[in-house]
Structures are given as C-alpha cells and as structure tokens.
Design a protein around this motif. Structure first.
Motif, short mmCIF file in Angstrom:
data_model
loop_
_atom_site.label_atom_id
_atom_site.label_comp_id
_atom_site.label_asym_id
_atom_site.label_seq_id
_atom_site.Cartn_x
_atom_site.Cartn_y
_atom_site.Cartn_z
N LEU A 196 -2.02 4.03 -1.44
CA LEU A 196 -2.42 2.64 -1.75
C LEU A 196 -1.41 1.62 -1.22
O LEU A 196 -1.78 0.48 -0.93
N ASP A 197 -0.13 2.03 -1.10
CA ASP A 197 0.87 1.13 -0.49
C ASP A 197 0.44 0.74 0.93
O ASP A 197 0.54 -0.42 1.33
N VAL A 198 -0.03 1.74 1.68
CA VAL A 198 -0.45 1.46 3.06
C VAL A 198 -1.70 0.59 3.06
O VAL A 198 -1.77 -0.43 3.74
N VAL A 199 -2.70 0.98 2.23
CA VAL A 199 -3.98 0.26 2.22
C VAL A 199 -3.78 -1.22 1.83
O VAL A 199 -4.20 -2.13 2.55
N PHE A 200 -3.14 -1.42 0.69
CA PHE A 200 -2.99 -2.81 0.22
C PHE A 200 -1.94 -3.57 1.03
O PHE A 200 -2.01 -4.79 1.15
N GLY A 201 -0.98 -2.84 1.57
CA GLY A 201 0.02 -3.48 2.44
C GLY A 201 -0.66 -4.08 3.67
O GLY A 201 -0.42 -5.23 4.05
N LEU A 202 -1.56 -3.28 4.29
CA LEU A 202 -2.28 -3.77 5.47
C LEU A 202 -3.23 -4.90 5.09
O LEU A 202 -3.38 -5.88 5.83
N ALA A 203 -3.89 -4.76 3.92
CA ALA A 203 -4.83 -5.80 3.48
C ALA A 203 -4.10 -7.13 3.33
O ALA A 203 -4.59 -8.18 3.76
N GLU A 204 -2.92 -7.07 2.75
CA GLU A 204 -2.15 -8.29 2.52
C GLU A 204 -1.66 -8.88 3.84
O GLU A 204 -1.81 -10.07 4.11
N ARG A 205 -1.12 -8.00 4.70
CA ARG A 205 -0.55 -8.48 5.96
C ARG A 205 -1.61 -9.07 6.88
O ARG A 205 -1.40 -10.07 7.54
N ARG A 206 -2.80 -8.41 6.92
CA ARG A 206 -3.84 -8.86 7.86
C ARG A 206 -4.89 -9.76 7.21
O ARG A 206 -5.83 -10.21 7.88
N GLY A 207 -4.77 -9.96 5.88
CA GLY A 207 -5.73 -10.84 5.21
C GLY A 207 -7.16 -10.31 5.23
O GLY A 207 -8.11 -11.07 5.44
N VAL A 208 -7.30 -8.99 5.03
CA VAL A 208 -8.64 -8.38 5.06
C VAL A 208 -8.98 -7.76 3.70
O VAL A 208 -8.10 -7.57 2.86
#
Ligand code: ZN
Length: 398
Positions: A196-208
C-alpha cells in the motif's frame, strides 16, 4: 449547433417526456406534448424506456479472448489460487490473437449493449513491462468518440513480488493511465504496508485515483479494507478510491459488516462487485443503506479466469439482483443504479444522467419501467452517443 428531438421517452420515474439534445447534451426535458406537428427529424420512442448509458466499472481489455478462439478453462490444482491463475494467463496469452483486435472486439460488444463509459485494468509487470498499457492506450484513442475509458495500471503479478514493477507503474501513469491498481497486498505480496505504500505513494505523487483488486476473504480481507480506508482518509482521497471484489465483505459477521459499511462510507471508498458465481460477495443492499457507493463490472469475459460474460451491463444488473435476492421494485431499481448512476459516481464521471446539461449518452429499450428492464434484459435497444444513434440491438451502426 445540431439539435435533435426525441419524443415520448419513458423516464425512470414512469413519466413520458420529450427530450431535446443540442450539441450533444440534453438542452430540454419536458412532459410529452403529443404535438400534432412534431419538429422535423424528431425520433418517436413511443413509450420506450430511456436510461443513461451503462457504466462498466471493471474490465480487462488486454486479457480477454472474446472473438478469438475458444480456450477451455484450466482449473486450479487445489482451489482458487491467484498466483496459479496468473501463470495460466501468461501461457494462454502467448497463443492469443493480437491484443488490439481482442480489445476492439470487447469494446464493440460493450458499445453495442449500451455501455459508453468503462474502467479497464491493464496488466503491468516485470515480464510484460508496459506493452499492454501502450497497446490499450492506442485502442482507447481510436474509440474515443464512442466510449470513455479509464485505465488502471494493474500489477497483476504483485508489486513487491515482481522486481521493478513499482517503477513500471509510475511509467504507466506518466504514459496516460488514470488510476493506480493493486492486488491482494497480504496474500500475494505478503506485505500489506509495503504494497500500500507503493500504491498510495504513487497516487499521491501523480494525483490519480486508486482501484485495488482484493480477493482475500474473512478477517484478513477486512483488515486490508480497513488499511485502505485509513490511507484514503489520511490523504483526503474520499471518492477517488475503490476496492474491487472485496469478497471479505460477504463472509464476515453482520456486526463486522455494519462497522465496515460505516467506515467505507465515511472514508468515501467505493466497492466494485461482479456478483461472482461461487464466491461470497459484498452485500449490495446493506452497503448501499450504509451510504457506500457499490458499482459493478464484468471483470472477466472469455479470459483465462472464467468463460462467462456478455458485455451487457443490464444483464450484470440482473445477475446482481438475482444473486442478492432482489424481488421488490425498489431493489430491482437499485440493481440498475449499480450499473448506471452508482458506477458514474465511482468513476467520477461528469455530466452523467438523463438531465438538462448532461451528456446525451443513453439507451432506449423495450421495457415498461426499470424493474422490468432488469428482469427481462431486452436485447432490442438503441444506443445514443451525444444524441446520435451508434448501435442497435447489440451491433454497431456503421
Ligand atoms: Zn479484475
């Protein structure tokens, strides 16, 4: 600006209305006037039911064999196992027709039946890299005029279990995927926080947004749902996160389900179900009562996971109603909502519905009302995109 009149349309509330579409959007909706001299070029629906175009909330455009050779299903050796199914999928995809052809077959099936918005997960892993994403992005572009497609960068082989996948997922988002996916953080990657660190990290960084496949059942699955809700709330991502399948919600106690419903509603996390044949699945009525957005998808159509599916979201509403024991009109209407308005909400679609100002993407079908449409699933129907007929009775109009 092009203007079209549609007369005597039966609306979901039972009333008869005349609809005017201007420049692809509904510009007027008025009680049927039965004018002696209707406007030139008007289409008379003669009481046919008009519904907003259906929403396919979870599909895999890259891995279906629809329209390709029939591939007999291979059963797992010791009960359902995601890892084994992924291995079967790799083997069968090696012999499949070109991906863009298979994806187009599926898209035309959907448009033919009246789905004009869709969310497709697209496989990203160390073996296939970004090949699937690149192909499906190309297909999406070709069909842009006919159907709105959201793409989820989907780690089919896990994130931590498949070296380099986190970086590939980031690349997939940069290429044009709209959401980041996930897969059974506990049972597949065996590291809930790491995944989940990877999933939500990417969501936050890319705004998706986020849409995670979660097959894990019982208290394990529930624990993962709790973690997803907590991260969604912490990042203020309410309304942008979905958990697909969430089988756990179908096999926990009533008390635990009530608490889960409250938590999902408060954190704005939507639940996707396809009402699978032999699994416990999220109880749509109880979750909807709790304020949770429950939407639907076919998930798999003629792929290596299962052979069923026909691309008709009205038929999916029928399956949801059938498996949920929905008999009353209000329950059948709820089943229809799951494949239409609730789907639009989960996908964050703007300008959806039969309303002034909304996009004129709709289906006219032979049914007296919504409950009858859900139980009868009429094949006779016409599909309109921006007020223009694009498909009839399951087939695209050239
Ligand atoms: Zn799926």
């Amino acid at each position: 600006m092009r203007q079209t009149h549609f007369l005597n349309a039966r609306l979901a509330d039972g009333s008869l209305a005349d609809l005017t579409v201007t420049g692809g959007r509904f510009s007027a909706i008025a009680p049927a006037a039965n004018a002696t001299a209707p406007p030139a070029g008007a289409v008379d629906f003669a009481g046919q039911l008009v519904l907003p175009a259906f929403v396919e909330g979870h599909i895999h455009l890259d891995t279906s064999f629809y329209g390709d050779a029939w591939r007999p299903h291979i059963p797992c050796t010791d009960g359902f196992d995601v890892r084994e199914r992924v291995a079967f999928q790799v083997r069968s995809l090696e012999q499949a027709a070109p991906m863009d052809e298979r994806a187009k077959n599926q898209l035309e099936l959907y448009v033919g039946h009246g789905s004009l918005a869709m969310r497709s997960h697209v496989m990203v892993d160390a073996a296939v890299g970004l090949k699937h994403v690149e192909t499906i992005l190309g297909v999406r572009e070709k069909y842009r005029e006919l159907i709105d497609i959201q793409l989820v960068a989907f780690p089919q082989s896990g994130i931590l279990s498949s070296l380099g996948t986190a970086e590939l997922l980031d690349e997939a988002l940069k290429l044009g995927c709209d959401l980041i996916g996930g897969l059974d953080p506990a049972s597949f990657d065996r590291d809930v926080n790491g995944h989940l660190d990877v999933v939500f990290g990417l969501a936050e960084r890319r705004g998706v947004g986020v849409d995670i496949h979660l097959h894990d059942g019982g208290t394990l699955g529930l624990f993962e749902i709790e973690e997803i809700c907590a991260r969604t709330a912490a990042l203020s991502m309410q309304g942008k996160v979905a958990v697909s399948h969430s089988y756990a919600l179908g096999d926990i106690s009533a008390d635990a389900l009530a608490r889960a419903g409250e938590m999902l509603a408060a954190s704005g996390v939507a639940i996707m179900t396809n009402a699978p044949g032999n699994h416990p699945f999220p109880p749509a009525a109880a979750l909807r009562s709790a304020g949770v957005t429950v939407f639907a998808g076919s998930d798999n159509i003629r792929d290596s996971w299962w052979p069923y599916g026909d691309g008709d979201m009205l038929n999916r509403a029928n399956m949801i109603g059938y498996r949920s024991g929905f008999y009353e009109d209000r329950e059948l209407e709820a089943a229809c909502d799951v494949v239409s308005h609730a789907g639009a909400k989960a996908l964050g679609l703007k300008g959806y519905g039969i309303a002034v100002g909304a996009k004129a993407d709709f289906v006219a079908l032979k049914a007296e009302h919504v409950p009858e449409a859900v139980v009868a699933v009429p094949r006779e129907r016409t599909v309109y995109r921006a007020g223009r007929a694009i498909a009839k009775d399951g087939a695209m109009i050239a």
